[in-house]
Design a protein around this motif. Sequence first.
Motif, PDB file in Angstrom:
ATOM      1  N   ILE B 130       0.838  -1.210   0.000  1.00  0.00           N
ATOM      2  CA  ILE B 130       0.000   0.000   0.000  1.00  0.00           C
ATOM      3  C   ILE B 130       0.873   1.261   0.000  1.00  0.00           C
ATOM      4  O   ILE B 130       0.662   2.175  -0.804  1.00  0.00           O
ATOM      5  CB  ILE B 130      -0.959  -0.009   1.210  1.00  0.00           C
ATOM      6  CG1 ILE B 130      -1.998  -1.118   1.001  1.00  0.00           C
ATOM      7  CG2 ILE B 130      -1.641   1.344   1.390  1.00  0.00           C
ATOM      8  CD1 ILE B 130      -2.851  -1.405   2.195  1.00  0.00           C
ATOM      9  N   ILE B 131       1.889   1.274   0.893  1.00  0.00           N
ATOM     10  CA  ILE B 131       2.771   2.458   0.948  1.00  0.00           C
ATOM     11  C   ILE B 131       3.424   2.693  -0.414  1.00  0.00           C
ATOM     12  O   ILE B 131       3.459   3.820  -0.919  1.00  0.00           O
ATOM     13  CB  ILE B 131       3.869   2.266   2.026  1.00  0.00           C
ATOM     14  CG1 ILE B 131       3.258   2.224   3.429  1.00  0.00           C
ATOM     15  CG2 ILE B 131       4.935   3.362   1.942  1.00  0.00           C
ATOM     16  CD1 ILE B 131       2.827   3.548   3.973  1.00  0.00           C
ATOM     17  N   GLN B 132       3.913   1.631  -1.041  1.00  0.00           N
ATOM     18  CA  GLN B 132       4.597   1.794  -2.321  1.00  0.00           C
ATOM     19  C   GLN B 132       3.663   2.297  -3.420  1.00  0.00           C
ATOM     20  O   GLN B 132       4.048   3.087  -4.264  1.00  0.00           O
ATOM     21  CB  GLN B 132       5.275   0.485  -2.759  1.00  0.00           C
ATOM     22  CG  GLN B 132       6.501   0.135  -1.936  1.00  0.00           C
ATOM     23  CD  GLN B 132       7.425   1.308  -1.744  1.00  0.00           C
ATOM     24  OE1 GLN B 132       7.835   1.964  -2.693  1.00  0.00           O
ATOM     25  NE2 GLN B 132       7.744   1.631  -0.500  1.00  0.00           N
ATOM     26  N   ARG B 133       2.403   1.832  -3.407  1.00  0.00           N
ATOM     27  CA  ARG B 133       1.468   2.308  -4.432  1.00  0.00           C
ATOM     28  C   ARG B 133       1.149   3.785  -4.222  1.00  0.00           C
ATOM     29  O   ARG B 133       1.054   4.552  -5.165  1.00  0.00           O
ATOM     30  CB  ARG B 133       0.164   1.477  -4.407  1.00  0.00           C
ATOM     31  CG  ARG B 133       0.285   0.043  -4.871  1.00  0.00           C
ATOM     32  CD  ARG B 133       0.695  -0.128  -6.321  1.00  0.00           C
ATOM     33  NE  ARG B 133       2.107   0.066  -6.610  1.00  0.00           N
ATOM     34  CZ  ARG B 133       3.084  -0.794  -6.300  1.00  0.00           C
ATOM     35  NH1 ARG B 133       2.803  -1.928  -5.711  1.00  0.00           N
ATOM     36  NH2 ARG B 133       4.325  -0.526  -6.607  1.00  0.00           N
ATOM     37  N   VAL B 134       1.012   4.189  -2.924  1.00  0.00           N
ATOM     38  CA  VAL B 134       0.759   5.606  -2.647  1.00  0.00           C
ATOM     39  C   VAL B 134       1.951   6.444  -3.125  1.00  0.00           C
ATOM     40  O   VAL B 134       1.790   7.496  -3.753  1.00  0.00           O
ATOM     41  CB  VAL B 134       0.496   5.834  -1.132  1.00  0.00           C
ATOM     42  CG1 VAL B 134       0.404   7.317  -0.816  1.00  0.00           C
ATOM     43  CG2 VAL B 134      -0.782   5.129  -0.706  1.00  0.00           C
ATOM     44  N   MET B 135       3.173   5.931  -2.859  1.00  0.00           N
ATOM     45  CA  MET B 135       4.383   6.648  -3.300  1.00  0.00           C
ATOM     46  C   MET B 135       4.418   6.744  -4.837  1.00  0.00           C
ATOM     47  O   MET B 135       4.793   7.766  -5.388  1.00  0.00           O
ATOM     48  CB  MET B 135       5.649   5.934  -2.812  1.00  0.00           C
ATOM     49  CG  MET B 135       5.771   5.849  -1.311  1.00  0.00           C
ATOM     50  SD  MET B 135       6.061   7.455  -0.570  1.00  0.00           S
ATOM     51  CE  MET B 135       4.926   7.473   0.750  1.00  0.00           C
ATOM     52  N   ASP B 136       4.013   5.649  -5.498  1.00  0.00           N
ATOM     53  CA  ASP B 136       3.944   5.638  -6.973  1.00  0.00           C
ATOM     54  C   ASP B 136       3.064   6.773  -7.470  1.00  0.00           C
ATOM     55  O   ASP B 136       3.405   7.479  -8.423  1.00  0.00           O
ATOM     56  CB  ASP B 136       3.305   4.331  -7.463  1.00  0.00           C
ATOM     57  CG  ASP B 136       4.339   3.253  -7.694  1.00  0.00           C
ATOM     58  OD1 ASP B 136       5.527   3.589  -7.629  1.00  0.00           O
ATOM     59  OD2 ASP B 136       3.949   2.094  -7.927  1.00  0.00           O
ATOM     60  N   VAL B 137       1.905   6.915  -6.816  1.00  0.00           N
ATOM     61  CA  VAL B 137       0.944   7.935  -7.240  1.00  0.00           C
ATOM     62  C   VAL B 137       1.550   9.323  -7.076  1.00  0.00           C
ATOM     63  O   VAL B 137       1.504  10.147  -7.995  1.00  0.00           O
ATOM     64  CB  VAL B 137      -0.367   7.812  -6.435  1.00  0.00           C
ATOM     65  CG1 VAL B 137      -1.243   9.027  -6.647  1.00  0.00           C
ATOM     66  CG2 VAL B 137      -1.095   6.537  -6.802  1.00  0.00           C
ATOM     67  N   ILE B 138       2.178   9.575  -5.901  1.00  0.00           N
ATOM     68  CA  ILE B 138       2.744  10.918  -5.684  1.00  0.00           C
ATOM     69  C   ILE B 138       3.873  11.176  -6.684  1.00  0.00           C
ATOM     70  O   ILE B 138       4.035  12.279  -7.194  1.00  0.00           O
ATOM     71  CB  ILE B 138       3.246  11.077  -4.231  1.00  0.00           C
ATOM     72  CG1 ILE B 138       2.082  10.852  -3.268  1.00  0.00           C
ATOM     73  CG2 ILE B 138       3.840  12.466  -4.011  1.00  0.00           C
ATOM     74  CD1 ILE B 138       2.435  10.986  -1.812  1.00  0.00           C
ATOM     75  N   MET B 139       4.652  10.109  -7.007  1.00  0.00           N
ATOM     76  CA  MET B 139       5.768  10.306  -7.933  1.00  0.00           C
ATOM     77  C   MET B 139       5.309  10.471  -9.375  1.00  0.00           C
ATOM     78  O   MET B 139       6.101  10.855 -10.231  1.00  0.00           O
ATOM     79  CB  MET B 139       6.762   9.159  -7.819  1.00  0.00           C
ATOM     80  CG  MET B 139       7.614   9.309  -6.578  1.00  0.00           C
ATOM     81  SD  MET B 139       8.739   7.963  -6.326  1.00  0.00           S
ATOM     82  CE  MET B 139      10.105   8.426  -7.360  1.00  0.00           C
ATOM     83  N   ALA B 140       4.033  10.191  -9.636  1.00  0.00           N
ATOM     84  CA  ALA B 140       3.509  10.412 -10.990  1.00  0.00           C
ATOM     85  C   ALA B 140       3.309  11.903 -11.257  1.00  0.00           C
ATOM     86  O   ALA B 140       3.049  12.302 -12.386  1.00  0.00           O
ATOM     87  CB  ALA B 140       2.214   9.659 -11.184  1.00  0.00           C
ATOM     88  N   PHE B 141       3.408  12.732 -10.196  1.00  0.00           N
ATOM     89  CA  PHE B 141       3.268  14.178 -10.381  1.00  0.00           C
ATOM     90  C   PHE B 141       4.656  14.789 -10.546  1.00  0.00           C
ATOM     91  O   PHE B 141       5.491  14.625  -9.669  1.00  0.00           O
ATOM     92  CB  PHE B 141       2.627  14.820  -9.148  1.00  0.00           C
ATOM     93  CG  PHE B 141       1.206  14.455  -8.919  1.00  0.00           C
ATOM     94  CD1 PHE B 141       0.192  15.308  -9.320  1.00  0.00           C
ATOM     95  CD2 PHE B 141       0.865  13.272  -8.300  1.00  0.00           C
ATOM     96  CE1 PHE B 141      -1.130  14.970  -9.111  1.00  0.00           C
ATOM     97  CE2 PHE B 141      -0.452  12.928  -8.084  1.00  0.00           C
ATOM     98  CZ  PHE B 141      -1.459  13.781  -8.492  1.00  0.00           C
ATOM     99  N   PRO B 142       4.913  15.519 -11.653  1.00  0.00           N
ATOM    100  CA  PRO B 142       6.175  16.249 -11.719  1.00  0.00           C
ATOM    101  C   PRO B 142       6.271  17.205 -10.523  1.00  0.00           C
ATOM    102  O   PRO B 142       5.252  17.736 -10.069  1.00  0.00           O
ATOM    103  CB  PRO B 142       6.067  17.020 -13.027  1.00  0.00           C
ATOM    104  CG  PRO B 142       5.093  16.257 -13.850  1.00  0.00           C
ATOM    105  CD  PRO B 142       4.131  15.664 -12.887  1.00  0.00           C
TER     106      PRO B 142
END
Lengths: 323, 299
Positions: B130-142
């Motif tokens: 879950i933490i990694q998917r949330v991090m993925d989402v935030i990192m999708a934003f420049p």
Amino acid sequence: MYAYIIKRLILMIPTLFGAAVLVFVLMRLVPGDVCEIKMAGDGAFVDPEAIEICRQNLGLNDPVYVQFGQVIWGYLTFDLGTSMWTGRDITHEIGLRFQLSLQVAFMATLVAILIAIPLGTISAIKQDTWIDYVVRTFSIAGIAMPSFWLGIMIILGLLITTQAWFGDPWMPPIVYVSPFEDLAGNLSQLIWPAVATGYRYSAVATRMTRSTLLEVLREDYVRTARAKGLLERVIINRHALKNAMLPVVTIFGIEFAFLIGGLVVTEQVFNLNGLGKLFVESVETSDFTMVQQLVMLVVVIFVFMNFLVDLLYAWLDPRIRYA
Amino acid sequence: MTVSDVRTDLGAEEVVERTPWPAAILGLIARYPLGAAGALVVVAMIFAAVFADVIAPYDPEANAYEYMFTAPGGQYWLGADDFGRDIFSRIIYGARTALFVGFVAAFVGATGGLVLGVASAYFGGWFDLIIQRVMDVIMAFPLIILALAVISVLGPGIDKVIIAITIPFIPQCARVVRSSALAIREIPYIDAARACGFSHARIILRHMVPNVMAPFLIMITAFVGQAILLEATLSYLGLGVQEPVPAWGLMLKSGAEEYAESAPWIPIFPGIAISLAVFGFNLFGDALRDALDPKLRAQ
């Protein structure tokens, strides 16, 4: 390869959904109510009924899950709603500016490629000589220099040199013309922001070209090529560079996606009416619906570019798609 | 042998083995000349920020309309701006703003990433997923886009700028720290700590966190440079630090473009200050990475 494409496409869905949730939640965190801010933000008295109508129009009175459902449905049907500030259709507003931003992004990537690959190659061949140090300093300077400042300096340089050479100061044109109508006019306007951003984005790729080429040049097959007595130029161009390009291609792909966002400031300096300028104006006027859709657009482009880069990578290196 | 004898012995050994510090520093400079140049810039910047009251010849916020657009010279070393304020003094005080925003955002962002990254690696399973998917989402934003989105919600101001810059840093650091922590989790001493019945918090904080300090420090130095640049960008757009606070990005905003031709010193010097600061932190960070990461050093 098809199985790989489908797997990567499916993996995109949770990221995009998560991004939509994040943007939705972020815009709900706005202190107070967007309608109150829009109408009574400067402290003026506003009829409560007018605020109520605004809420009704924006659907703010519906339950949260209904609002979120509407947002997602909007994405699926390409209906992004209307701007809170101008009341115009958001899809239309974005469409007007997309061409310009896309063109600058393409040109900046081209500038970055033209700078990064030759410089990175020279730097690797002349490792630890003064040439290498100069190139590395030049590329670190590219990361350190704010592109908007470089933009201001380019304009200043243009004014001073044209004044000195032709007697009249020359500025890049401000009104956008399509490249299909007037290519020279178009390029004379857009080449400068492309150089300012392209230089910055070349820095990472230059360093990547240098380090991967250094690695490749130590491979056995390069030694074999040298032992065969091949010209150094042929070894670099035909044998080493080809294999060193893989990670560099990835960098360019990801940076292209970043560029759409990276233009936010450069467009401001050169007064270009692109997506970046629209973004900043929307943040300034608290146009929450517009900000929400623009952020989402950038994320979609970003995630999609990552997907394309992965595909390209898999296509270039068969080991990846069979792993 | 008494305890004091042992202590004396140890002390004697240390004196024999330790290189005197001036020689050690010279050795480091010879080994990492670019890093040393970066460190010099960083030290100069910290010095300017700490002693700004002594170094700056004028009040950075005082308007002097009779001296508007004074060219660089004896009175105003780097010239005066469109309010007659001394540019040199504003740049010196601007170092304070830049370093404050840079260090706070870098430290908070990297620490948040450190805790999340180590916890994610330690617990594994669903928590990690879950933490990694949330991090993925935030990192999708420049970076700049996420910062602008946060500013649009919070509004401008120095504290909000720090929050807007900190948020995108957390996943970047968490990702790097997690990969180091995953390797550490497999080392038997962690199993031993678990077998001793230590709490999760104790294992994470006492046994795992100290072992991922190298990537953490590298990330902090990289973040300071990025944060300074991002703060300057937001301030330039008018969405960051607000007038009359001296901040480099803001100095480029207020009239810098308008007066670029007639008073070029207004945009030139703050831009050099930003570039030099980020340049310094990047060089220093690169050298630190080389020194702390034995794998890279081997190459």
